[in-house]
Design a protein around this motif. Structure first.
Motif, PDB file in Angstrom:
ATOM      1  N   PRO A  11       9.504   0.999   8.647  1.00 10.53           N
ATOM      2  CA  PRO A  11       8.303   0.260   9.049  1.00 10.53           C
ATOM      3  C   PRO A  11       7.655  -0.437   7.856  1.00 10.53           C
ATOM      4  O   PRO A  11       7.548   0.140   6.772  1.00 10.53           O
ATOM      5  CB  PRO A  11       7.400   1.350   9.615  1.00 10.53           C
ATOM      6  CG  PRO A  11       7.851   2.605   8.933  1.00 10.53           C
ATOM      7  CD  PRO A  11       9.319   2.464   8.718  1.00 10.53           C
ATOM      8  N   VAL A  12       7.234  -1.687   8.067  1.00 13.47           N
ATOM      9  CA  VAL A  12       6.486  -2.439   7.060  1.00 13.47           C
ATOM     10  C   VAL A  12       5.302  -3.111   7.745  1.00 13.47           C
ATOM     11  O   VAL A  12       5.374  -3.465   8.926  1.00 13.47           O
ATOM     12  CB  VAL A  12       7.354  -3.499   6.346  1.00 13.47           C
ATOM     13  CG1 VAL A  12       8.458  -2.836   5.539  1.00 13.47           C
ATOM     14  CG2 VAL A  12       7.944  -4.489   7.340  1.00 13.47           C
ATOM     15  N   LYS A  13       4.221  -3.283   7.006  1.00 13.86           N
ATOM     16  CA  LYS A  13       3.028  -3.912   7.559  1.00 13.86           C
ATOM     17  C   LYS A  13       3.038  -5.419   7.294  1.00 13.86           C
ATOM     18  O   LYS A  13       3.505  -5.876   6.244  1.00 13.86           O
ATOM     19  CB  LYS A  13       1.764  -3.284   6.951  1.00 13.86           C
ATOM     20  CG  LYS A  13       1.497  -1.874   7.426  1.00 13.86           C
ATOM     21  CD  LYS A  13       0.196  -1.346   6.840  1.00 13.86           C
ATOM     22  CE  LYS A  13      -0.094   0.074   7.327  1.00 13.86           C
ATOM     23  NZ  LYS A  13      -1.358   0.606   6.748  1.00 13.86           N
ATOM     24  N   THR A  29       5.365  -9.703   4.528  1.00  9.20           N
ATOM     25  CA  THR A  29       5.222  -8.270   4.754  1.00  9.20           C
ATOM     26  C   THR A  29       5.041  -7.555   3.422  1.00  9.20           C
ATOM     27  O   THR A  29       5.325  -8.107   2.352  1.00  9.20           O
ATOM     28  CB  THR A  29       6.457  -7.674   5.455  1.00  9.20           C
ATOM     29  OG1 THR A  29       7.526  -7.527   4.493  1.00  9.20           O
ATOM     30  CG2 THR A  29       6.934  -8.550   6.604  1.00  9.20           C
ATOM     31  N   GLU A  30       4.575  -6.318   3.507  1.00  6.93           N
ATOM     32  CA  GLU A  30       4.527  -5.513   2.289  1.00  6.93           C
ATOM     33  C   GLU A  30       5.946  -5.352   1.738  1.00  6.93           C
ATOM     34  O   GLU A  30       6.933  -5.397   2.469  1.00  6.93           O
ATOM     35  CB  GLU A  30       3.918  -4.147   2.583  1.00  6.93           C
ATOM     36  CG  GLU A  30       4.691  -3.293   3.571  1.00  6.93           C
ATOM     37  CD  GLU A  30       4.040  -1.944   3.794  1.00  6.93           C
ATOM     38  OE1 GLU A  30       3.454  -1.397   2.846  1.00  6.93           O
ATOM     39  OE2 GLU A  30       4.130  -1.421   4.921  1.00  6.93           O
ATOM     40  N   LYS A  32       8.574  -3.032   0.094  1.00 10.23           N
ATOM     41  CA  LYS A  32       8.910  -1.629  -0.152  1.00 10.23           C
ATOM     42  C   LYS A  32      10.131  -1.461  -1.047  1.00 10.23           C
ATOM     43  O   LYS A  32      10.365  -0.371  -1.579  1.00 10.23           O
ATOM     44  CB  LYS A  32       9.153  -0.914   1.181  1.00 10.23           C
ATOM     45  CG  LYS A  32       7.895  -0.657   1.991  1.00 10.23           C
ATOM     46  CD  LYS A  32       8.142   0.325   3.119  1.00 10.23           C
ATOM     47  CE  LYS A  32       6.857   0.749   3.781  1.00 10.23           C
ATOM     48  NZ  LYS A  32       7.077   1.760   4.859  1.00 10.23           N
ATOM     49  N   ASN A  46      11.313  -2.946  16.934  1.00  6.02           N
ATOM     50  CA  ASN A  46      11.344  -1.495  17.133  1.00  6.02           C
ATOM     51  C   ASN A  46      12.574  -0.933  16.437  1.00  6.02           C
ATOM     52  O   ASN A  46      13.603  -1.620  16.333  1.00  6.02           O
ATOM     53  CB  ASN A  46      11.382  -1.162  18.623  1.00  6.02           C
ATOM     54  CG  ASN A  46      10.171  -1.696  19.365  1.00  6.02           C
ATOM     55  OD1 ASN A  46       9.060  -1.213  19.197  1.00  6.02           O
ATOM     56  ND2 ASN A  46      10.399  -2.719  20.190  1.00  6.02           N
ATOM     57  N   LEU A  84       2.896 -11.918  15.597  1.00  2.15           N
ATOM     58  CA  LEU A  84       2.421 -10.856  14.715  1.00  2.15           C
ATOM     59  C   LEU A  84       1.242 -11.318  13.861  1.00  2.15           C
ATOM     60  O   LEU A  84       1.181 -12.470  13.423  1.00  2.15           O
ATOM     61  CB  LEU A  84       3.554 -10.375  13.811  1.00  2.15           C
ATOM     62  CG  LEU A  84       4.715  -9.649  14.508  1.00  2.15           C
ATOM     63  CD1 LEU A  84       5.838  -9.386  13.525  1.00  2.15           C
ATOM     64  CD2 LEU A  84       4.232  -8.339  15.136  1.00  2.15           C
ATOM     65  N   ASP A  88      -0.240  -5.669  11.679  1.00  2.18           N
ATOM     66  CA  ASP A  88       0.788  -5.264  12.649  1.00  2.18           C
ATOM     67  C   ASP A  88       1.987  -4.678  11.916  1.00  2.18           C
ATOM     68  O   ASP A  88       2.142  -4.823  10.693  1.00  2.18           O
ATOM     69  CB  ASP A  88       1.233  -6.452  13.507  1.00  2.18           C
ATOM     70  CG  ASP A  88       0.169  -6.887  14.498  1.00  2.18           C
ATOM     71  OD1 ASP A  88      -0.739  -6.085  14.766  1.00  2.18           O
ATOM     72  OD2 ASP A  88       0.262  -8.021  15.006  1.00  2.18           O
ATOM     73  N   LYS A  89       2.886  -4.058  12.670  1.00  2.00           N
ATOM     74  CA  LYS A  89       4.046  -3.388  12.088  1.00  2.00           C
ATOM     75  C   LYS A  89       5.348  -4.061  12.532  1.00  2.00           C
ATOM     76  O   LYS A  89       5.473  -4.531  13.658  1.00  2.00           O
ATOM     77  CB  LYS A  89       4.054  -1.912  12.492  1.00  2.00           C
ATOM     78  CG  LYS A  89       5.140  -1.076  11.829  1.00  2.00           C
ATOM     79  CD  LYS A  89       4.861   0.409  11.997  1.00  2.00           C
ATOM     80  CE  LYS A  89       4.749   0.827  13.455  1.00  2.00           C
ATOM     81  NZ  LYS A  89       4.564   2.294  13.597  1.00  2.00           N
ATOM     82  N   LEU A  90       6.301  -4.069  11.620  1.00  2.00           N
ATOM     83  CA  LEU A  90       7.640  -4.599  11.854  1.00  2.00           C
ATOM     84  C   LEU A  90       8.613  -3.621  11.217  1.00  2.00           C
ATOM     85  O   LEU A  90       8.249  -2.864  10.316  1.00  2.00           O
ATOM     86  CB  LEU A  90       7.757  -5.979  11.191  1.00  2.00           C
ATOM     87  CG  LEU A  90       9.053  -6.770  11.335  1.00  2.00           C
ATOM     88  CD1 LEU A  90       9.243  -7.214  12.782  1.00  2.00           C
ATOM     89  CD2 LEU A  90       9.006  -7.997  10.423  1.00  2.00           C
ATOM     90  N   TYR A  91       9.862  -3.640  11.667  1.00  2.92           N
ATOM     91  CA  TYR A  91      10.879  -2.767  11.080  1.00  2.92           C
ATOM     92  C   TYR A  91      11.881  -3.603  10.302  1.00  2.92           C
ATOM     93  O   TYR A  91      12.362  -4.628  10.790  1.00  2.92           O
ATOM     94  CB  TYR A  91      11.557  -1.936  12.167  1.00  2.92           C
ATOM     95  CG  TYR A  91      10.662  -0.832  12.680  1.00  2.92           C
ATOM     96  CD1 TYR A  91      10.692   0.442  12.109  1.00  2.92           C
ATOM     97  CD2 TYR A  91       9.752  -1.080  13.693  1.00  2.92           C
ATOM     98  CE1 TYR A  91       9.833   1.437  12.554  1.00  2.92           C
ATOM     99  CE2 TYR A  91       8.891  -0.081  14.147  1.00  2.92           C
ATOM    100  CZ  TYR A  91       8.946   1.177  13.568  1.00  2.92           C
ATOM    101  OH  TYR A  91       8.101   2.166  14.002  1.00  2.92           O
TER     102      TYR A  91
END
Length: 221
Positions: A11-13, A29-30, A32, A46, A84, A88-91
């Motif tokens: 998951p990333v924001k 996105t963030e 990681k 998802n 988005l 919000d969240k994304l994978y």
């Protein structure tokens, strides 16, 4: 965006999501994981969804990962990505791939959102000794052109098939390549864009004597 490939997703924001030209979005996105410019990530809404692959379109020293995509109204993922918002969240998978930027002299050749890996390379200070051949239909579709004008100067060549403007050539980039009397044999050629362009350019280069191992391709659908 490249072909599907199954990867572990995390998951990333979402930091930002903007429509930069009609139908084309820049999603941040963030960050990681570290990456090499030119690499891709697998993305899904998802963790159990079948992911799609997108080239990273941001410099490797930035504190976010940027993806650019055009919305397919009938697609399963891009209409959702376009909705988005911050928070919000994304994978997303860890970055991977072999379309890797280097400091070696090279020609970058791109159409559409295939410009993404070259944005990453330019923002990662890999632009010295590079020439970018950029194809689009209209001037508005030359994504991140200000970046390339600043970093590449006269080594940034734009070709538009429907409209032209200041500093933009009329016609297809493939026609320009065909008309060249010779090509440099001591550089790498990176091709990224729709399959028809990539195949046509590869054949032009090989037909003009470029060794196939000097041609590095990434196909977008």
């Amino acid at each position: 965006m490249t072909k599907r490939k199954q990867k572990d997703l995390f998951p990333v924001k979402i930091i930002d999501n903007q429509e930069i030209v009609p139908g084309v979005f820049s999603l941040e996105t963030e960050k990681k994981f570290d990456f090499i410019p030119g690499q891709v990530v697998a993305v899904a809404m998802n963790p159990t969804d079948e992911p799609r692959l997108y080239s990273i379109a941001s410099g490797n020293k930035k504190d976010f990962i940027r993806l650019i995509f055009d919305v397919n109204p009938h697609g399963k993922l891009t209409p959702q990505l376009a909705k988005l918002s911050k928070g919000d969240k994304l994978y997303m998978s860890k970055p991977f791939g072999k379309f890797l930027g280097t400091v070696e002299p090279a020609w970058w050749i791109a159409t559409g959102t295939g410009i993404a890996p070259f944005i990453s390379m330019a923002e990662s200070d890999m632009y010295v000794g590079k020439k970018l051949i950029h194809g689009a239909k209209t001037p508005a579709e030359f994504l991140f052109s200000e970046l390339f004008v600043q970093t590449l100067g006269e080594s940034y060549l734009r070709f538009a098939t429907r409209e032209v403007g200041p500093g933009i050539n009329s016609g297809r980039l493939t026609s320009w390549l065909k008309d060249l009397k010779e090509l440099p044999g001591d550089v790498l050629f990176y091709l990224c864009g729709n399959p028809d362009m990539v195949v046509e350019v590869r054949d032009i280069l090989v037909g003009k004597g470029i060794a196939i191992e000097k041609v590095i391709a990434e196909i977008y659908f």
